[in-house]
Each structure stands twice: as C-alpha cells, then as structure tokens.
Enzyme design. Structure first.
Site, PDB file in Angstrom:
ATOM      1  N   HIS A  62      41.750  -9.594 -65.826  1.00 17.89           N
ATOM      2  CA  HIS A  62      40.362 -10.056 -65.869  1.00 17.89           C
ATOM      3  C   HIS A  62      39.787  -9.746 -67.242  1.00 17.89           C
ATOM      4  CE1 HIS A  62      40.009  -5.808 -64.870  1.00 17.89           C
ATOM      5  NE2 HIS A  62      38.715  -5.837 -65.168  1.00 17.89           N
ATOM      6  N   HIS A  64      37.345  -7.976 -68.583  1.00 15.79           N
ATOM      7  CA  HIS A  64      36.582  -6.793 -68.959  1.00 15.79           C
ATOM      8  C   HIS A  64      37.305  -6.162 -70.147  1.00 15.79           C
ATOM      9  CE1 HIS A  64      34.127  -6.082 -65.014  1.00 15.79           C
ATOM     10  NE2 HIS A  64      33.457  -6.782 -65.915  1.00 15.79           N
ATOM     11  N   ASP A  66      38.117  -3.367 -71.444  1.00 19.20           N
ATOM     12  CA  ASP A  66      39.158  -2.330 -71.411  1.00 19.20           C
ATOM     13  C   ASP A  66      40.516  -2.884 -71.001  1.00 19.20           C
ATOM     14  OD1 ASP A  66      37.869  -2.699 -68.873  1.00 19.20           O
ATOM     15  OD2 ASP A  66      38.726  -0.824 -68.132  1.00 19.20           O
ATOM     16  N   HIS A  67      40.545  -4.108 -70.497  1.00 17.82           N
ATOM     17  CA  HIS A  67      41.813  -4.692 -70.059  1.00 17.82           C
ATOM     18  C   HIS A  67      42.383  -5.733 -71.022  1.00 17.82           C
ATOM     19  CE1 HIS A  67      42.030  -3.022 -65.881  1.00 17.82           C
ATOM     20  NE2 HIS A  67      40.761  -2.779 -66.176  1.00 17.82           N
ATOM     21  N   HIS A 140      36.574  -8.117 -57.440  1.00 12.89           N
ATOM     22  CA  HIS A 140      35.991  -7.315 -58.513  1.00 12.89           C
ATOM     23  C   HIS A 140      34.592  -7.867 -58.801  1.00 12.89           C
ATOM     24  CE1 HIS A 140      36.025  -4.371 -61.586  1.00 12.89           C
ATOM     25  NE2 HIS A 140      36.227  -5.175 -62.621  1.00 12.89           N
ATOM     26  N   ASP A 209      41.761  -4.315 -61.452  1.00  6.83           N
ATOM     27  CA  ASP A 209      40.558  -3.711 -60.863  1.00  6.83           C
ATOM     28  C   ASP A 209      40.187  -4.458 -59.584  1.00  6.83           C
ATOM     29  OD1 ASP A 209      40.622  -2.237 -63.152  1.00  6.83           O
ATOM     30  OD2 ASP A 209      38.645  -2.829 -63.879  1.00  6.83           O
ATOM     31  N   HIS A 267      44.218   3.443 -63.199  1.00  3.64           N
ATOM     32  CA  HIS A 267      42.830   3.209 -63.612  1.00  3.64           C
ATOM     33  C   HIS A 267      41.967   4.394 -63.184  1.00  3.64           C
ATOM     34  CE1 HIS A 267      39.013   0.871 -64.072  1.00  3.64           C
ATOM     35  NE2 HIS A 267      39.720   0.246 -65.006  1.00  3.64           N
TER      36      HIS A 267
END
Length: 302
Positions: A62, A64, A66-67, A140, A209, A267
């Site tokens: 996804h 976001h 941090d990914h 999510h 996530d 995570h």
C-alpha cells in the site's frame, strides 16, 4: 538457501535504533522478491549480504510512506550498480504516478527495463523464477493488499517403501516411473501414480498493514509461513483498529484458524523495546510464533 526469508526492516511507521522500515526479501534459488520497500531498503540488502541486482520483482502492499518511500533510492542504486536485467515493480493504483514524478524530479531514468504493474486484489503473477504471487484484499485505512507466494512445483518423489512392496528396487525402473512412464514387474503394470508422490509446495503469506479480516485467514490456509501485522498488544486494540492494524493476539488467532505452520509477528511499534509482550500474547493462541527482527533469516529449504 534454496528458499527462505530475510527480514530487512521490521518496524512500524518510524525506524528505531534496532529496526528499519518494512521490507522483506524472499530468496529463491538466487533470485530475490522484495515485499515492500521502506526507506533504506538498498542499504539493508547490502548489510544482509543480498545483491540488489538479484531482485527480480518488488511488491508493494500500500502507499503509506514507510512501505514504499525506499523505492526511488533502491532503483537508483540498482542503476548505479550497472543493472541491465528487467525488473517488475507491482502494487496498488498510484504507484506508477509516484515513480514517474520521482524520476522527473530527480532527472534520472533507470538504465534497465522497468515494468510497473498496478494490481487489483485477486491478481496472480508467475515470475521468471517460477514463484507464483497472488494479491489478496486486506483492511487498512487506505487501499491495501497482501501477497501469497507459492514456490514452483518440485520434482515428484519416489516412495521407496511402496515401490519395494511392488517388487521394484532403486534403479532404471524407478527412474522410468519418476519420468511418468509405466513399467511392468512380474507381469503386472505399475503406473507412476502408485509410487510417485507430488511434493508439497511452500506457501509464504504477507499481510502488510491490516486489521483482522477473513481474507487474511483464507489466504493463509495451510501456509508454511504467515507474516502478519502485529503492531500492538491487545491492550491497545482500539488504537490498532483505528489505525488499520492488528494486535499480536489477532495475528495468532488468524494463524491458528488458518492452520499456518509458522507465524511471524511483523510491523512492531517503536513503543516496544523488546517484542516479548507481543510474543507472550501470541503464544497463548498459536504454538509456533517468532517476532521478526532486522536481518532475521528463516530458511524454508536450506
């Protein structure tokens, strides 16, 4: 190792002193598939002794940061190392536009064939290495998906005990049966399916996530390894669900319901100095649990 997992970054949202941002390397016969690419992924690959030039595909769960904010730097590192082989980068809608703008802003383009695929949950791809990768929907705060990886079919195995009961010893007759050819023994035709057994294929499932959801359980049915969001303990369940995450208890219950062989908690929130509270909670519901650590290696086929 023929097949295994190397964790490159295991934190949630922000890096810590001991944990980088999410990224997982699935190693298969010299090729690497990356699951997510948080910032610093190219450095983590190097520290783990893995070459970025061996990465055949990158799957993003996804959008976001941090990914996936590590993607531009990773791709540029590949180019500067002289990569010429094609690379697949796959993920949700918006991934192509992000990379296009990153290339435009940096005035740099890859010097190797780069294929960007925007996937919908339920799509299946077969990679050049033979790994099968299927996306599945998760729950999510933005559109997100998990991935189910299945190793290629393995060479069928002869059941020696069954063969000997039929009067066949190791040798040319067994070789013919393994090639799929029937043989005649003492006037009786023995067919391959009587002694040749398909070997089970390893299945690796990564949720990215997600809140607890039935699609994760379905994807993880009889999985060899389930890598599950376990951001918090259940004492913070409300915060977990509001932020689109799971607790360690949720992860363990999903693994137990799905009969996943090994559960890896992933995570992990920076608030936990050690993963011990998460492990203690998860082990109430599943017997085989480990907490992901940066550079942890899990061999599936050494």
């Amino acid at each position: 190792m023929e097949l295994g997992i190397v964790f490159l970054g295991t934190s949630a949202a922000v890096p810590t002193r001991y944990r980088g941002l999410p990224s997982i390397a699935v190693v298969h016969r010299g090729s690497i598939v990356l699951l997510d690419a948080g910032e610093g992924t190219q450095a983590a690959l190097t520290r783990a002794g893995l070459s970025p030039l061996r990465v055949e595909a990158i799957f993003i769960t996804h959008l976001h940061g941090d990914h996936f904010f590590g993607l531009p730097g990773l791709l540029q590192s590949m180019g500067m190392l002289g990569r010429k082989t094609p690379l697949l980068v796959a993920g949700p809608r918006g991934l192509y536009g992000f990379l296009r703008e990153a290339f435009r802003a940096s005035r740099w383009l890859p010097g190797f064939p780069l294929y960007v695929a925007e996937l919908e949950p339920g799509e299946k791809l077969v990679l050049p290495s033979g790994l099968e990768v299927e996306s599945f929907p998760v729950s999510h705060t933005i559109p997100a998906m998990g991935y189910r990886l299945v190793e290629p079919r393995r060479k069928p195995r002869i059941n020696i005990e069954k063969a000997r009961r039929l009067g066949i010893e190791p040798g040319p007759l067994l070789a013919k049966l393994q090639r799929g050819e029937p043989v005649t023994v003492a006037g009786r035709i023995v067919r391959p399916e009587e002694v040749v057994e398909e070997q089970p294929r390893a299945v690796i499932v990564y949720t990215g996530d997600t809140r607890p959801c039935p699609t994760v359980v379905e994807a993880a049915r009889n999985a060899t390894v389930l890598i599950h969001d376990a951001t918090f303990t259940s004492s913070m369940a409300r915060e977990a669900y509001e932020q689109g995450h799971s607790t360690a208890r949720d992860a363990a219950r999903a693994a137990s319901t799905a009969d996943a062989r090994l559960l890896v908690l992933f995570h992990i929130s920076a608030r936990y100095e050690t993963p011990d509270p998460l492990l203690a909670e998860a082990r109430i519901h599943h017997d085989n649990v480990v907490a992901a650590e940066d550079y942890l290696k899990i061999p599936i086929r050494p």
